[in-house]
Design an enzyme around this catalytic site. Structure first.
Site, PDB file in Angstrom:
ATOM      1  CE  LYS A 108      16.596 -30.707 -55.278  1.00  0.00           C
ATOM      2  NZ  LYS A 108      16.511 -31.036 -56.693  1.00  0.00           N
TER       3      LYS A 108
HETATM    4  N1  GLU Z   1      18.616 -33.657 -58.232  1.00  0.00           N
HETATM    5  C1  GLU Z   1      18.038 -33.882 -59.524  1.00  0.00           C
HETATM    6  C2  GLU Z   1      17.127 -32.943 -60.031  1.00  0.00           C
HETATM    7  O1  GLU Z   1      17.123 -31.768 -59.632  1.00  0.00           O
HETATM    8  C3  GLU Z   1      17.685 -35.383 -59.833  1.00  0.00           C
HETATM    9  C4  GLU Z   1      16.633 -35.728 -58.813  1.00  0.00           C
HETATM   10  C5  GLU Z   1      16.479 -37.443 -59.085  1.00  0.00           C
HETATM   11  O2  GLU Z   1      17.016 -37.962 -59.826  1.00  0.00           O
HETATM   12  O3  GLU Z   1      15.855 -37.857 -58.396  1.00  0.00           O
HETATM   13  O4  GLU Z   1      16.342 -33.060 -60.940  1.00  0.00           O
END
Ligand code: GLU
Length: 418
Positions: A108
């Protein structure tokens, strides 16, 4: 995020890991590895502001565990972002990718900023500098960012372009959630909401909840919540209340999400919609309903309001909307919860499809994307359900057991380097 004194998301996710590790007798060496993030990169981002001043923003990219594949996870732009929040979200991504069995590790990132207070030019310069600062980590085989709270397709396009400019050729597979005409996938935008709706269908069928006329409350009418409301409405559910940061609207006869969406486009909020009564976000959580969809941000359901909830089924669309204390209260009250790492995994599943399409330069129709998404979520739901029944645990614990054992197995097979 959260009130002072409230535990950080990182502490909460670590606690969840600890609880499940004990229950499943996880090898203590693997447990110790998983309690940490593999790497954390902090960057400072100087941005030339439109008024001629210079502002330095702080950003991070965190890799929690990469035993199952390259780093995958969104980028969050938020004024209250902390490293602890990013680390917690990175750990959730590790479990999310493992529970739906896609070949990624959890990551993240984010920048402490308020995107709504930045001009387009400032936002672009911030994004491009942030991407450049992370360049050592990024790459389609290394780390693939995606949108999250406060970021969107346009920001992904700038990230993809910045990376491509640095390496000298176009690399669409370095980020997902891009606009379709530069290598994005059809169906990616709706995917998190679509997987939540699929989980509602799967859970309702097993729990004997009839979807026709089932009363649904959706907290958060953004990129995910609005899609969930639309899809559940099309399945015959009655959307009795929805909300956003400004508050909510309640109508026991049912609201029309299509009209609500166009209303929100005009006035930027659903809270002043005329065909219902205004309710606060707190009141909304206590409304009588069959299905509650928390689709706002983490930590919305706590030990302070968990006893007020009057739903039979909660499907978590946001990441971490229920604190561990609230989770226990709800479980004791017999409310069935489908956890975030399964319910909203559609986002990262279609990100995976997007990455596969980019690498192959071969693109799928929206129908193909949606069918494959349904297959993945249905299979994962069924697998988690089986673990739940075999081990006599709740759905969240079952999802964690499945995810952690997949990650643990990968770590064991690869061995500890050196
Ligand atoms: N931000 C989204 C999540 O929390 C998608 C992450 C992604 O597609 O890599 O799952």
């Amino acid at each position: 995020m959260g009130e002072p004194g409230q535990k950080s998301l990182w502490v909460m996710t670590q606690q969840q890991l600890d609880n499940v590790a004990e229950l499943m007798h996880l090898d203590p060496r693997i447990h110790a590895i998983l309690r940490h993030c593999k790497r954390v990169m902090e960057v400072s981002i100087p941005v030339k502001m439109d008024d001629g001043s210079l502002k330095v923003f702080t950003g991070w990219r965190v890799h929690h565990n990469l035993a199952r594949g390259p780093a995958k996870g969104g980028v969050r732009y938020s004024p209250t972002l902390t490293l602890e929040e990013v680390k917690g979200l990175a750990m959730l991504m590790t479990w999310k990718c493992a529970v739906v069995d896609i070949p990624y590790g959890g990551a993240k990132g984010g920048v402490v900023c308020n995107p709504s207070e930045l001009s387009d030019g400032e936002l672009e310069r911030l994004t491009r500098r942030y991407t450049t600062e992370l360049i050592l980590l990024l790459g389609p085989e290394k780390d693939i960012p995606a949108p999250d709270l406060g970021t969107d397709e346009r920001i992904m396009a700038w990230m993809m372009d910045t990376y491509s400019m640095n390496v000298g050729y176009s690399v669409p597979g370095v980020v997902t959630g891009k606009p379709v005409n530069i290598g994005g996938s059809r169906g990616r935008r709706e995917a998190p909401g679509r997987s939540v709706a699929i989980c509602v269908e799967e859970a309702a069928a097993r729990l004997g909840i009839r979807l026709e006329d089932a009363r649904v409350v959706v907290q958060g009418f953004g990129k995910v919540g609005s899609v969930v409301a639309l899809l559940l409405h099309s399945l015959g559910c009655k959307i009795v209340a929805v909300s956003d940061v400004k508050g909510g609207i309640y109508n026991p006869q049912g609201l029309n999400p299509v009209k609500l969406m166009s209303h929100k486009r005009q006035t930027k909020t659903v809270s002043d919609y005329k065909e219902g009564d205004y309710v606060t976000n707190e009141e909304l959580l206590g409304l009588p309903c069959d299905i509650l969809i928390p689709a706002a941000i983490e930590g919305m359901i706590t030990e302070k309001n968990a006893d007020k909830i009057r739903a039979r089924l909660i499907v978590e669309a946001a990441n971490g909307p229920i604190t561990p204390e609230a989770d226990t209260i709800l479980r004791d009250r017999g409310i069935f919860i489908v956890p975030d790492i399964l319910a909203n995994a559609g986002g990262v599943v279609v990100s995976y499809f997007e990455w596969v399409q980019d690498i192959q330069q071969f693109f799928w129709t929206e129908q193909e994307v949606n069918e494959r998404l349904r297959q993945v979520i249905k299979r994962a739901f069924g697998e988690v359900w089986e673990v739940m029944r075999e081990r006599g645990v709740d759905m969240r614990t079952a999802a964690y057991i499945l995810a952690i054992s997949r990650v643990a197995e990968a770590i064991k097979m690869r061995g500890i380097y050196p």
